[in-house]
Design an enzyme around this catalytic site. Structure first.
Site, PDB file in Angstrom:
ATOM      1  N   TRP A  70      -1.871  -3.510  -1.490  1.00  0.00           N
ATOM      2  CA  TRP A  70      -2.485  -3.912  -2.769  1.00  0.00           C
ATOM      3  C   TRP A  70      -3.528  -5.292  -2.459  1.00  0.00           C
ATOM      4  CZ3 TRP A  70      -1.075  -9.195  -4.350  1.00  0.00           C
ATOM      5  CH2 TRP A  70      -1.785  -9.576  -5.423  1.00  0.00           C
ATOM      6  N   HIS A  71      -3.001  -6.280  -1.393  1.00  0.00           N
ATOM      7  CA  HIS A  71      -3.926  -7.103  -1.130  1.00  0.00           C
ATOM      8  C   HIS A  71      -5.204  -6.609  -0.546  1.00  0.00           C
ATOM      9  CE1 HIS A  71      -0.080  -9.425  -1.038  1.00  0.00           C
ATOM     10  NE2 HIS A  71      -0.924 -10.471  -1.237  1.00  0.00           N
ATOM     11  N   ASN A  72      -5.147  -5.527   0.399  1.00  0.00           N
ATOM     12  CA  ASN A  72      -6.369  -5.392   0.572  1.00  0.00           C
ATOM     13  C   ASN A  72      -6.336  -3.834   1.577  1.00  0.00           C
ATOM     14  OD1 ASN A  72      -9.350  -5.243   1.566  1.00  0.00           O
ATOM     15  ND2 ASN A  72      -9.176  -7.315   1.920  1.00  0.00           N
TER      16      ASN A  72
ATOM     17  N   GLY B 176       2.662  -3.443  -1.274  1.00  0.00           N
ATOM     18  CA  GLY B 176       2.303  -4.623  -1.605  1.00  0.00           C
ATOM     19  C   GLY B 176       1.199  -5.191  -0.816  1.00  0.00           C
TER      20      GLY B 176
ATOM     21  N   PHE C 197      -8.232 -11.218  -4.051  1.00  0.00           N
ATOM     22  CA  PHE C 197      -7.076  -9.936  -4.420  1.00  0.00           C
ATOM     23  C   PHE C 197      -6.864  -9.571  -5.898  1.00  0.00           C
ATOM     24  CE2 PHE C 197      -5.221 -12.561  -0.353  1.00  0.00           C
ATOM     25  CZ  PHE C 197      -5.867 -11.649   0.273  1.00  0.00           C
TER      26      PHE C 197
END
Length: 554
Positions: free
Chosen positions: A401-403, A398, A554
Site C-alpha cells: 500500500w505504501h508503494n 500494508g 503515500f
C-alpha cells in the site's frame, strides 16, 4: 495582506500544517466559524466547503476525485441500507468496495502497472491522465509538462479508507447511513484529518456532529499544547536532523564508516516518528479548537516491549483499519481459506509481474501444496497456521500500500515475520512474564532495533541499494573513537537533537501529562507569550530545513 490574498486565491499555495500560510488560512476559517457554529447544518456545510477549498489548494483539480468519492459513497451507504435481501446487500457492498479500490489503485499504481506491463511485454502504452487533459485545455501535453505526470492526489488513501470503513460499517449494521449529505461530506472531508489521518470511523466521529460546539479553557490549552508539540516534532525532531544529518549519510553511505550509517538509520526512526506523529498532534489540536475530537494516533511506540505492541502504538487508526477490514475478513486467528490463498496468489503474481522471476510461480505452487499438506497432517494447528498466514498477508499488503515495489514488500514482510516470530517466541521465552527493569530495557531495545533495521527498506531507494546499505553498515562498521569524535563534531547539533528527542520520547508519560496540565491551566496571557516565544524560536532554528511530510507520498 498580499500573502493572505494568495492563500484564498485560486493559485496553488502549500497549506501543510507546518507553514505560515496554513495558520493564516485557519485564522480566517475560525473567525467565520465563530459566527456559524451554532447551527449544526450550517456548520457542516461551511466546514465541508472549507475542506474542499483546502483540498483544492493542496491537490488542485483532484478535488473532483474527492467530490466523486463523497457523492458515490454517500449513495452506496443508503443503497446498502435500503436492501432487504442479504444477497443484494453483499452485491452493493462489493460494487462499492471495488469502485473505491479501483480509484485508489488507479491513482497510486497506474503508472507503475503500465511501466511494468511495457517492460514485460515490450509495448509502449501510456497512461491517460484525465486531470492533465482538463488542466491543459483538452490539448496534448508535452513530455516536460509537470501535469503530464499522474500526480498522486493528497490523502487519497486516507479518505478512501474512511469511505470503505463507513460503507462496511453500514453493511454490518454497526452504524446507520448518515441522512444528510453535508453531514456525511463533513465527516469524510474534515480538513484536519483529510490528508494524513487519523482515519476516522463513523461511530466515533458522527455523534459529535449533533453536539453543540464546546471548548473550555483547559481544552483550549490542551489543543494549543498539541499544536506546539506537533510543530516541535515536525520541524526540529524530523526536518532538522533529516536535512543536516540523515539525508547526507543515506545518500552517500560509502563516504562514512558503517557505524555512522547505523546511527543515521536510528535517527530516521526518530525523523519519521516526529514527522507523522507531529502532523497528527497538530491535526488533533486544530480539530479540538473547532470542537471535535480525533483519536490519538501514536502512543510512544518506541516504548514497546515487542512487535505486536509496537503496531498497537504506531499509526493506531490505520492499524485498527487493517485489523477490521483486512485481517479479520481474511479469517484473523480463527480461519483461513479461499480469501487468504487468493490474496497470497495475487502477491506472488504481482512480484512475478514486477521482477520477471519465474521461480516465483514455482514458489507459489509449492506454497499452496505445503499449505494444504500441513493442514492435512496437523489439523490441530489450523488456527496457528491461519493466524500466521493472515498476519503476513496483512503486513505485506500494508507494505505494498505504501508503494508498489520490492523495497516496501520486503519492509512489510519483515514486519510480518516480526509479528509471527513474537507470537511463537512469547510461548517459550524465559523472561516473557518478568517485569524487571533490565528485562524491560532489553525488550524495548531489541524491538526498537528490529523496527529500525527494517526501515532501511522503507527509507533507502532503489532495488539493490537497501541491501547495499545494510551490507555496508555491517561489513564496514569499523568503530573507533577518532571516527566517533569526528562524527560528533561534524554533526554536533543534529546529534544533540537526536539524543534529546530519544530522551523526551522515553520519559515516563506522567512527565508530558504534567507539562500539558501546567500549560492548559496557565493564564491566556501566559499561553500566548509562551506560544509566541516557542514558535519564533523554532522557526529561527529551522528556517532552512522545511520538508514535506513523509506520508504525503503515500
Amino acid at each position: 495582506m498580499q500573502r493572505l490574498l494568495d492563500v484564498f486565491s485560486l493559485a496553488s499555495v502549500d497549506l501543510t500544517f507546518s507553514r505560515l500560510d496554513f495558520w493564516l488560512f485557519f485564522l480566517v476559517v475560525m473567525i467565520f466559524f465563530s459566527f456559524l457554529h451554532k447551527n449544526k447544518l450550517v456548520r457542516s456545510i461551511y466546514l465541508t466547503a472549507v475542506s474542499l477549498f483546502f483540498y483544492y489548494k493542496t491537490s488542485g483539480l483532484s478535488v473532483f476525485i474527492l467530490v466523486f468519492a463523497l457523492a458515490s459513497n454517500y449513495s452506496f451507504g443508503h443503497l446498502i441500507a435500503a436492501q432487504t435481501k442479504e444477497t443484494s446487500r453483499k452485491v452493493v457492498l462489493a460494487i462499492a468496495v471495488i469502485l473505491n479500490i479501483f480509484v485508489l489503485a488507479y491513482f497510486k499504481y497506474a503508472y507503475f502497472f503500465t511501466s511494468s506491463f511495457n517492460d514485460f511485454f515490450h509495448t509502449d502504452y501510456e497512461v491517460f491522465n484525465m486531470i492533465s487533459y482538463f488542466k491543459n485545455g483538452f490539448s496534448a501535453y508535452g513530455a516536460n509538462d509537470i501535469f503530464g505526470r499522474l500526480l498522486l492526489p493528497a490523502g487519497v488513501s486516507f479518505f478512501t479508507f474512511s469511505s470503505i470503513g463507513y460503507i462496511v460499517d453500514v453493511y454490518r449494521k454497526e452504524v446507520p447511513p448518515i441522512k444528510n449529505v453535508f453531514h456525511y461530506s463533513f465527516f469524510i472531508s474534515f480538513f484536519p484529518h483529510l490528508i494524513l489521518g487519523p482515519i476516522v470511523r463513523a461511530k466515533e466521529f458522527v455523534p459529535q456532529i449533533s453536539k453543540p460546539y464546546s471548548l473550555n479553557k483547559d481544552e483550549f490549552g490542551w489543543a494549543i499544547f498539541q499544536i506546539l508539540k506537533g510543530i516541535f516534532k515536525k520541524l526540529v525532531l524530523a526536518d532538522y536532523i533529516a536535512v543536516h544529518f540523515i539525508d547526507k549519510i543515506v545518500d552517500s553511505p560509502e563516504s562514512y564508516p558503517g557505524f555512522v550509517s547505523l546511527v543515521a538509520i536510528f535517527a530516521y526512526s526518530l525523523q519519521i516518528y516526529g514527522d507523522f506523529s507531529g502532523y497528527t498532534d497538530m491535526a488533533t489540536g486544530v480539530a479540538r479548537l473547532m470542537g471535535f475530537k480525533l483519536m490519538k494516533n501514536f502512543n510512544s511506540p518506541y516504548k514497546s516491549l515487542n512487535t505486536a505492541e509496537f503496531w498497537r502504538r504506531w499509526h493506531i487508526s490505520l492499524g485498527k483499519w487493517w485489523k477490521s477490514y483486512l485481517y479479520i475478513p481474511l479469517g484473523g486467528n480463527r480461519t483461513g481459506g479461499l480469501a487468504s490463498i487468493t490474496t497470497i496468489s495475487i502477491i506472488f503474481l504481482f512480484l512475478f509481474f514486477f521482477t520477471k522471476w519465474f521461480w516465483l510461480l514455482y514458489a507459489l505452487v509449492a506454497f499452496i501444496a505445503i499449505y494444504f499438506t500441513v493442514l492435512w497432517l496437523f489439523p490441530h494447528a489450523k488456527k496457528i497456521i491461519y493466524r500466521d498466514m493472515n498476519l503476513m498477508i496483512t503486513m505485506v499488503v500494508g507494505g505494498l500500500w505504501h508503494n508498489p515495489n520490492q523495497n516496501y514488500l520486503v519492509w512489510g514482510a519483515l514486519n510480518g515475520l516480526g509479528l509471527v516470530f513474537y507470537n511463537h517466541w512469547k510461548k517459550i521465552s524465559p523472561y516473557e512474564q518478568l517485569n524487571h527493569w533490565l528485562v524491560r530495557a532489553w525488550k524495548i531495545f531489541s524491538t526498537f532495533t528490529f523496527m529500525t533495521i527494517a526501515r532501511i527498506w522503507f527509507r533507502v531507494e532503489g532495488k539493490s541499494e537497501p541491501f547495499d546499505y545494510f551490507n555496508h553498515m555491517v561489513s564496514k562498521f569499523h568503530f573507533n573513537i577518532d571516527a566517533f569524535l569526528l562524527m560528533c563534531s561534524t554533526f554536533s547539533i543534529p546529534l544533540i537533537i537526536l539524543v534529546l528527542g530519544m530522551i523526551l520520547h522515553w520519559l515516563p508519560e506522567r512527565n508530558e501529562t504534567w507539562l500539558e496540565n501546567r500549560f492548559s491551566k496557565s493564564s491566556f496571557a501566559m499561553q500566548i507569550v509562551t506560544s509566541c516565544v516557542f514558535v519564533i524560536g523554532i522557526y529561527q532554528l529551522v528556517a532552512d530545513t522545511s520538508k514535506h511530510f513523509v506520508y504525503f507520498y503515500f
